[in-house]
Enzyme design. Structure first.
Site, PDB file in Angstrom:
ATOM      1  N   GLY A  59      58.004 -32.765 -20.891  1.00  0.00           N
ATOM      2  CA  GLY A  59      57.493 -33.035 -19.560  1.00  0.00           C
ATOM      3  C   GLY A  59      56.875 -31.778 -18.971  1.00  0.00           C
ATOM      4  CG  ASN A 108      50.211 -38.686 -18.713  1.00  0.00           C
ATOM      5  OD1 ASN A 108      50.984 -37.753 -18.497  1.00  0.00           O
ATOM      6  ND2 ASN A 108      50.586 -39.952 -18.630  1.00  0.00           N
ATOM      7  CE  LYS A 109      53.887 -38.415 -24.618  1.00  0.00           C
ATOM      8  NZ  LYS A 109      53.992 -37.539 -25.826  1.00  0.00           N
ATOM      9  CG  ASP A 134      51.613 -33.643 -20.581  1.00  0.00           C
ATOM     10  OD1 ASP A 134      52.611 -32.981 -20.921  1.00  0.00           O
ATOM     11  OD2 ASP A 134      51.641 -34.877 -20.428  1.00  0.00           O
ATOM     12  CD  GLN A 177      57.818 -40.069 -25.321  1.00  0.00           C
ATOM     13  OE1 GLN A 177      57.422 -41.188 -25.633  1.00  0.00           O
ATOM     14  NE2 GLN A 177      57.252 -38.970 -25.778  1.00  0.00           N
TER      15      GLN A 177
END
Length: 380
Positions: free
Chosen positions: A65, A263-264, A253, A212
């Site tokens: 994170g 991002n993810k 991120d 996640q």
């Protein structure tokens, strides 16, 4: 030194375990991490006694994170300094542990700068180590405060976009207290809506391949008594089509200077779906995630992770039989495409929420002004 595991004490409730903490037992300082690879099956702490152990924890996603990686990076420098290791060598290793998350390098550089500044003032190695630790602790406190302010700004934005409450929010990956010094980024906004009676449903993307959402966001939602429902990533389209999503909230991120958001992986498809269905797509991240030195989305280095994360299923307490430590779900030798992140262009982002306020529409000019305002507030 190799990592060790520390079970929580008998008089400590597992939910009291913070995501990261610094301790100074008689044998020397250590950094303790709530091992997120073991959640939700068990809550145990990983003990890091040097920067190399922390690098491995970062790469394995035991700690993860963006905001928390920044905090961990700063503590990693402090740990190297306190234990007499080469600080510059440790800093380089930590910065390279995960290339996409800009917060990691921000935290490392901040603690290293404090260390070097103390040496330049004539301080000895012990004083410099204390300065690095003070910088890490300050970053930790600042992130907790940023989390609180992001939640306030995000909730106000939701009320503006969706007056009347009853929000049905879709989220991706994990953005709660497990990634932050406080209560998180996007999840903190949803949690604020829950506490004020404005959250009707939190839709939790499973977030393949490492789950996640299923393992961590559902864990945090359950702990907080939120109304939530888990779905596979590829079920999101039908959820939008049924009119069951009022807003998408994700973290980030790295945010490039033009407003592109890394991002993810799986975030970009949600942005496309949200645009088609006229649903707000909101990114919640601290100012430290905005990287004005990265001009656009094409310039963001996207981390490529091992193929076995896709060809095997790895979860706590699942029997191990594959070469990557999981249960194979594809034929031996199958090649896998496994980017850790994807990049959403700014035109698909309704707003970026930070502790300093909201940028909407998302433009390079708006982000630059936000960062300048944050810099003035920090140095003023």
């Amino acid at each position: 030194m190799a990592d060790q595991y520390a079970q929580p004490g008998e008089n400590k409730r597992p939910t009291d375990i913070p995501a990261i903490r610094w301790e100074e037992p008689p044998e020397g300082p250590v950094l303790l991490l709530l091992d997120q690879t073991r959640l939700p099956a068990e809550e145990v702490e990983l003990v890091c006694t040097d920067a190399s152990a922390l690098v491995e924890a970062i790469r394995s996603l035991a700690v993860r994170g963006a905001p928390l990686l920044g905090i961990a990076g700063a503590y990693g420098v402090a740990l190297a300094a306190a234990r007499g290791f080469d600080v510059d060598e440790a800093a380089v290793a930590l910065e390279g542990a995960r290339p996409t998350a800009v917060n990691l390098s921000v935290g490392v550089r901040r603690a290293r700068s404090a260390y070097r500044a103390e040496l330049a003032r004539g301080g000895d190695a012990e004083q410099a180590a204390r300065a690095a630790l003070a910088a890490a602790r300050q970053l930790h406190r600042e992130d907790a405060e940023a989390s609180r302010r992001m939640a306030e700004h995000g909730l106000a934005l939701l009320d503006e976009l969706l007056p009347g409450g009853g929000h049905r929010i879709l989220t991706h990956c994990n953005t709660g207290s497990l990634v932050s010094g406080g209560e998180g980024t996007a999840f903190a906004v949803a949690l604020g809506a829950h506490r004020t009676g404005r959250l009707r449903r939190l839709w939790v993307d499973e977030t393949r391949p490492l789950l996640q959402g299923a393992r961590l966001t559902a864990y945090e939602a359950a702990r907080n008594g939120m109304a939530y429902t888990l779905l596979t990533d590829n079920a999101a389209g039908s959820l939008f089509a049924a009119g069951e999503v009022d807003a998408v909230l994700i973290g980030a991120d790295r945010i490039a200077a033009d407003g592109s958001v890394a991002n993810k992986v799986g975030s970009y498809p949600l942005a496309v779906l949200a645009r088609y269905h006229h649903v707000p797509f909101v990114v919640v991240a601290p100012v430290t995630t905005v990287d004005l030195d990265t001009p656009d989305g094409a310039s963001i280095e996207v981390e490529q992770r091992p193929g076995f994360e896709v060809t095997e299923v790895t979860a706590p307490q699942v029997p191990v039989s594959g070469p990557g430590g999981g249960s194979p779900v594809a034929p031996l030798g199958t090649q896998a495409y496994n980017p850790a992140f994807d990049v959403t262009p700014p035109e698909l982002v309704t707003a970026i929420v930070t502790e300093e306020g909201v940028v909407s529409p998302v433009t390079a000019e708006g982000l630059a002004e936000l960062c300048a305002r944050s810099s003035r507030a920090t140095t003023g």
